[in-house]
Design an enzyme around this catalytic site. Sequence first.
Site, short mmCIF file in Angstrom:
data_model
loop_
_atom_site.label_atom_id
_atom_site.label_comp_id
_atom_site.label_asym_id
_atom_site.label_seq_id
_atom_site.Cartn_x
_atom_site.Cartn_y
_atom_site.Cartn_z
CB SER A 56 -0.91 0.02 1.24
OG SER A 56 -0.13 0.19 2.41
CG ASP A 94 -3.81 -2.79 -1.95
OD1 ASP A 94 -4.71 -2.81 -2.81
OD2 ASP A 94 -4.00 -3.10 -0.74
CG HIS A 190 -10.66 -1.74 2.95
ND1 HIS A 190 -9.84 -2.59 2.25
CD2 HIS A 190 -11.14 -0.86 2.03
CE1 HIS A 190 -9.82 -2.23 0.98
NE2 HIS A 190 -10.60 -1.19 0.82
N GLY A 191 -10.37 -3.84 6.85
CA GLY A 191 -10.14 -3.84 8.28
C GLY A 191 -10.61 -5.10 8.99
CG ASN A 277 -6.62 -7.41 -2.74
OD1 ASN A 277 -6.44 -8.18 -3.68
ND2 ASN A 277 -6.48 -6.11 -2.86
CG ASP A 279 -3.29 -5.65 4.98
OD1 ASP A 279 -2.40 -6.16 5.68
OD2 ASP A 279 -3.36 -4.43 4.79
CB SER A 280 -7.36 -7.50 8.47
OG SER A 280 -7.63 -6.17 8.08
#
Length: 336
Positions: A56, A94, A190-191, A277, A279-280
Amino acid sequence: MVNYKDLGLVNTREMFKRAVSGGYAIPAFNFNNLEQLQAIITASSTLKSPVILQVSKGARAYANPILLRYMAQGAVEFAKSLGCHHPEIALHLDHGDTFELVKDCVDLGFSSVMIDGSSKPYEENIELTRKCVEYAHKYDVTVEAELGVLAGVEDEVASEESHYTKPEEVIDFSKRSGCDSLAISIGTSHGAYKFKPEQCTRDPKTGRLIPPPLAFNVLHEIEKKLPGFPIVLHGSSSVPQKYVDIINKYGGKLPDAVGIPEDQLRKASKSAVCKINIDSDSRLAYTAGVRETLANHPEYFDPRQYGKVARNYMIEMYEEKIKDVLGSENKLANCD
């Protein structure tokens, strides 16, 4: 100017083509530090999976753009040392938000970039995406765009509300922008807090939240309008309860953290969704390892002592995603 091919990287064009026809998704794992990168390459190489290393804007500033170039090059050589003699590794920006950032990443050896103009008016999104495509394609770098808005917070990307992608816009957008893949909004977020409690039901036995289903009707309509076109899902961490429980047990406070059910992600990966995707989940596994280790060993002060545990938790998590959720195990073009 650094050519990504000189670093041993690949763009996403061929891996996406195989994923769409093969009914699986390419893992797109964000990383910020060495332990995350080691874990990603260890898991993907061991399982012979193509992989996208995502960076990112915030992670790029944190890790340093010059170091990232050599970390990516080192990742390719590390994969080979693990017995993956023909790795397929893409380095991807990203949520790029400006043409200047996209250009800089292309110039520094990224093999794939995302320009996220989803918060802009429709015509501005097309114009910005097309400008990025024109530059990136000169160097055979693939471009991901986004249409629709995801809720939640991840680094500098934040939105209070989500807006589903409008299927009637995808043909026009993809043709006029020239993008190689399209991130859509069908209910991911997200998150680690992807849904508010009022959006969910609560399991009467465990008290845990059960999130609403993804909008597969929207996905199927998009798939009909763009048959074979690579579709991307952002915000697709499942927020594994075992890591949340460890974090909370050892001093963390993550009440009602909830993600996307993995069975829904597997269903999506069997359709046109060829990139998912995550990430978290990596952050949760990492933090669980650190908290648990330091709580049980307050005398530790060497980062390697807790970093090793965090890395092992992430390897375990990445392997589970590759095998059980994305279906990308043994999907390298040359899987020796």
